[in-house]
Motif scaffolding. Structure first.
Motif, short mmCIF file in Angstrom:
data_model
loop_
_atom_site.label_atom_id
_atom_site.label_comp_id
_atom_site.label_asym_id
_atom_site.label_seq_id
_atom_site.Cartn_x
_atom_site.Cartn_y
_atom_site.Cartn_z
N GLY A 19 0.81 -1.22 0.00
CA GLY A 19 0.00 0.00 0.00
C GLY A 19 0.84 1.26 0.00
N GLU A 20 1.99 1.21 0.65
CA GLU A 20 2.86 2.38 0.75
C GLU A 20 3.57 2.69 -0.56
OE1 GLU A 20 5.18 5.51 2.49
OE2 GLU A 20 3.30 4.56 3.04
N ALA A 24 4.48 4.73 -5.81
CA ALA A 24 5.36 5.49 -4.90
C ALA A 24 4.56 6.30 -3.89
CB ALA A 24 6.32 6.38 -5.69
N GLU A 25 3.45 5.74 -3.43
CA GLU A 25 2.59 6.34 -2.41
C GLU A 25 1.84 7.56 -2.92
OE1 GLU A 25 2.17 8.98 0.03
OE2 GLU A 25 2.00 8.01 1.95
N GLN A 26 1.83 7.76 -4.23
CA GLN A 26 1.13 8.91 -4.80
C GLN A 26 -0.32 8.54 -5.12
OE1 GLN A 26 4.38 11.32 -7.30
NE2 GLN A 26 4.60 9.09 -7.53
N PRO A 31 -1.28 4.94 2.86
CA PRO A 31 -1.10 5.14 4.31
C PRO A 31 -0.09 6.24 4.60
CG PRO A 31 -0.09 3.07 3.57
CD PRO A 31 -0.85 3.61 2.41
N ASP A 32 -0.44 7.18 5.46
CA ASP A 32 0.44 8.30 5.81
C ASP A 32 1.38 7.97 6.96
OD1 ASP A 32 0.10 10.28 3.97
OD2 ASP A 32 -1.50 11.31 5.03
N TYR A 33 0.92 7.17 7.90
CA TYR A 33 1.78 6.80 9.04
C TYR A 33 1.28 5.49 9.62
CZ TYR A 33 -2.04 8.75 11.89
OH TYR A 33 -3.26 9.02 12.45
N VAL A 34 2.15 4.85 10.40
CA VAL A 34 1.77 3.59 11.05
C VAL A 34 2.04 3.70 12.55
CG1 VAL A 34 4.05 2.56 10.54
CG2 VAL A 34 2.11 1.08 11.11
N LEU A 35 1.07 3.24 13.32
CA LEU A 35 1.19 3.18 14.78
C LEU A 35 1.43 1.73 15.18
CD1 LEU A 35 -1.81 5.53 15.49
CD2 LEU A 35 0.43 5.87 16.56
#
Length: 246
Positions: A19-20, A24-26, A31-35
């Motif tokens: 997914g990231e 190229a995440e465009q 996903p913007d960040y992972v917790l």
């Protein structure tokens, strides 16, 4: 994205890497960040690197499957985000060599990310993944709720009751459980955002209802009671309005 303790880190990393790094995440639902749980941060970093190497075994700059950044402006914007994170003491892990001339930016992990970093204050739209940690699930829920409503929420589930709690106490657009992006491909699910991430939804029936403009047409009958509700008002008007509003 939230990874629950006990979920297979290998599976999570592989699905997050997909997914990231797709385009190229465009993409708007990238996903913007992972917790991750504090105890799992290093394990995630290791397995994510393995997952990326599996997707792009021949590297990034020379891979026909890896996408360039749109233009020079956005390439420089992303490198500025990385430099800012380094300045604020993040651990930055570059997963390959960049090719600036081709606008190819190798995947980057930003460990120990904090809300003060620019990479956490704007939509990234590039292969840069901040990793944040929590001790208790309530911290992850609070972190999500302190920010604008996300267009997508990705949750990797070990315990059903924890998933249900996250769904109950957060607000987002769509949700994919145990993967990323794929809610968008489900034609029968309405796709859309909420709050700052968007208004309304489309796909399937919802798309049909949202995109056309149905035009309402009313034709008054020759014999009708409308004149009874026109001034001057009298007792008959009171009787009719009392009947209609009772």
């Amino acid at each position: 994205m939230v990874i629950e303790p006990g979920f297979s880190m290998k599976r999570a990393a592989e699905r997050i890497a997909f997914g990231e790094l797709i385009n190229a995440e465009q993409t708007c639902i990238a996903p913007d960040y992972v917790l991750v749980h504090k105890a799992d941060q290093n394990a995630f970093a290791t397995t994510f690197q393995d997952a990326v190497k599996k997707l792009y075994p021949h590297g990034y700059a020379g891979s026909p499957d890896y996408t360039a950044i749109l233009n020079q402006h956005h390439y420089e914007r992303l490198t500025d985000l990385i430099r800012d994170a380094q300045t604020l003491k993040a651990r930055v892990i570059r997963l390959g060599e960049d090719s600036p001339a081709d606008h190819l930016l190798a995947p980057v992990l930003v460990l120990d990310a904090t809300p003060e970093m620019a990479v956490m204050q704007e939509e990234i739209f590039g292969p840069v993944l901040p990793v944040l940690t929590y001790w208790h699930p309530d911290e992850a829920i609070a972190f999500i709720n302190e920010r604008p409503r996300p267009l997508a929420l990705y949750y990797f589930e070990k315990k059903r009751h924890e998933l249900n709690r996250v769904l109950k106490y957060t607000v987002s657009g769509n949700v994919t459980v145990n993967d990323t992006l794929l809610h968008y491909a489900q034609e029968d699910l309405p796709f859309g955002g909420v709050g700052e991430s968007g208004i309304g939804a489309y796909h399937g029936k919802e798309g049909f209802m949202a995109l056309p403009h149905p035009r309402g047409i009313y034709k008054q009958g020759r014999f009708n009671a409308a004149p009874l509700l026109q001034p001057p008002f009298g007792k008959l008007t009171d009787i009719i309005t009392n009947f209609m509003t009772r």
